[in-house]
Design a protein around this motif. Structure first.
Motif, short mmCIF file in Angstrom:
data_model
loop_
_atom_site.label_atom_id
_atom_site.label_comp_id
_atom_site.label_asym_id
_atom_site.label_seq_id
_atom_site.Cartn_x
_atom_site.Cartn_y
_atom_site.Cartn_z
N LEU A 239 -73.31 -45.01 -79.11
CA LEU A 239 -74.46 -45.25 -78.23
C LEU A 239 -75.70 -44.49 -78.69
CD1 LEU A 239 -75.66 -46.55 -75.73
CD2 LEU A 239 -74.77 -44.63 -74.39
N SER A 240 -75.55 -43.21 -79.00
CA SER A 240 -76.73 -42.39 -79.33
C SER A 240 -77.41 -42.87 -80.60
CB SER A 240 -76.32 -40.92 -79.47
OG SER A 240 -75.35 -40.76 -80.49
N GLN A 243 -79.29 -46.12 -79.82
CA GLN A 243 -80.49 -45.87 -79.02
C GLN A 243 -81.57 -45.16 -79.82
OE1 GLN A 243 -78.77 -43.83 -75.61
NE2 GLN A 243 -78.93 -45.69 -74.36
N GLU A 244 -81.17 -44.39 -80.82
CA GLU A 244 -82.16 -43.74 -81.68
C GLU A 244 -82.90 -44.77 -82.52
OE1 GLU A 244 -82.34 -40.37 -85.25
OE2 GLU A 244 -80.52 -40.63 -84.06
N SER A 247 -84.81 -48.11 -79.19
CA SER A 247 -85.03 -47.29 -78.00
C SER A 247 -84.80 -48.06 -76.69
CB SER A 247 -86.44 -46.70 -78.01
OG SER A 247 -87.41 -47.74 -78.10
N ASP A 248 -85.09 -49.36 -76.70
CA ASP A 248 -84.91 -50.15 -75.48
C ASP A 248 -83.49 -50.71 -75.46
OD1 ASP A 248 -85.30 -51.48 -73.14
OD2 ASP A 248 -87.08 -52.56 -73.77
N CYS A 249 -82.53 -49.82 -75.26
CA CYS A 249 -81.12 -50.17 -75.29
C CYS A 249 -80.47 -49.65 -74.02
CB CYS A 249 -80.45 -49.56 -76.53
SG CYS A 249 -78.66 -49.76 -76.59
N GLN A 251 -76.91 -49.47 -71.65
CA GLN A 251 -75.46 -49.66 -71.58
C GLN A 251 -75.12 -50.37 -70.29
OE1 GLN A 251 -73.08 -46.15 -72.18
NE2 GLN A 251 -71.17 -47.18 -71.67
N LEU A 257 -73.75 -53.59 -74.60
CA LEU A 257 -75.10 -53.05 -74.60
C LEU A 257 -76.10 -54.20 -74.56
CD1 LEU A 257 -74.80 -50.40 -77.50
CD2 LEU A 257 -74.75 -49.93 -75.04
N ILE A 259 -79.88 -54.93 -75.73
CA ILE A 259 -80.94 -54.39 -76.57
C ILE A 259 -82.12 -55.34 -76.57
CG2 ILE A 259 -81.54 -53.62 -78.91
CD1 ILE A 259 -78.57 -53.11 -79.39
#
Length: 304
Positions: A239-240, A243-244, A247-249, A251, A257, A259
């Motif tokens: 996940l991290s 998201q890095e 950014s618009d992700c 869960q 997910l 996105i």
């Protein structure tokens, strides 16, 4: 324009508008989807267009670039129309229905077999309609509307109650009529996914107000920021890093997910990124389309 309304308003009771300055523009040879939830005013608009309700001022209705009321009833020689559930006689066959309507409308030299073949009912022409499926009943109704070789076909919720196969058959039939017979089709519906697959143009009605009108391509362009639903293995482990990169992700659950991307060109970038990170992917599913855009639009209207 085949159908045009200008600032069309209507109310049954003073002060309670069912339609509020609706301006429709239906081009020739288009399949125009008139879209909106139940109660939006679609059927009221169709009744006004077909002269079944008295037109109120302000507002204007034109068919074939001429005012409606200067053409009644002669204009219906160029229009086929089915509003809500068509009335059929259970003791008559499909062919007998066509002959009955032709006699009532004084239509001569009808090629019945050609029309029945067009709607794929030639094999059932001598079967009583009480034995027809709902899809067959809808198709024989369209055959009845085609007897006068219309330039315009108006259909109010023609896929209501049909099973998936019936919906597909109806879509293929309408596309065939449009392409092979050059019939302009005006179709009201609340089934967004079917409108998206079938129509070239769309008008979206909500609370009696036309919220959007234009080509389907123009509507899609308004919703050009795709959202992608992905299902992956061991979501907590990845996940991290996702998201890095995106950014618009969000869960959604332990597997999925959502996105949101800036444009469609980022979709292959997302796929390549997941592969490069050795993330096991079970599903990649684009979201959005007409349904999501319509929901967003109606949410915005409610806030006004």
């Amino acid at each position: 324009m085949i159908i045009q309304t200008k600032d069309l308003s209507f109310s049954f009771q003073k002060g309670q508008l069912l339609l509020n300055k609706v301006s429709l523009n239906v081009p020739e040879n288009s399949i125009y989807g008139f879209l909106g939830p139940n109660g939006a005013g679609k059927s009221t608009t169709i009744r006004l267009i077909t002269g079944l309700l008295a037109e109120q001022n302000p507002g204007e209705i034109l068919l074939f670039d001429k005012p409606l009321h200067g053409q009644l009833p002669e204009v219906f020689s160029e229009i086929g129309c089915i509003i809500e559930t068509p009335t059929l006689y259970s003791h008559l066959t499909g062919l007998e229905h066509l002959k009955l309507i032709a006699k009532m409308q004084n239509i001569t030299n009808v090629a019945y077999d050609d029309i029945l073949h067009l709607v794929d009912l030639n094999h059932a022409k001598n079967i009583k309609v009480k034995k027809y499926s709902l899809g067959m009943k809808q198709r024989i109704s369209i055959a009845m509307a085609l007897l006068n070789n219309p330039k315009l076909l108006i259909l109010d919720e023609p896929v209501n109650g049909l099973d998936p196969q019936g919906i597909i058959e109806m879509r293929l039939l309408l596309q065939k009529l449009n392409k092979e017979k050059n019939i302009t089709i005006f179709i009201s519906s609340h089934i967004l996914s079917e409108v998206e697959k079938l129509c070239t143009h769309v008008g979206i009605l909500y609370n009696g107000v036309l919220q959007f009108e234009g080509t389907m391509d123009a509507l899609k362009a308004k919703n050009n920021n795709p959202a992608i639903l992905i299902e992956i293995k061991n979501i907590d482990n990845h996940l991290s890093v996702i998201q890095e990169k995106f950014s618009d992700c969000i869960q959604l659950n332990q597997k999925e997910l959502l996105i949101k991307l800036n444009n469609k060109e980022e979709i292959p970038l997302l796929v390549n990124f997941l592969v490069s990170q050795n993330i096991e992917v079970y599903k990649i599913q684009p979201q959005g389309g007409l349904e999501e855009w319509f929901i967003d639009l109606t949410k915005q209207v409610k806030k006004l």
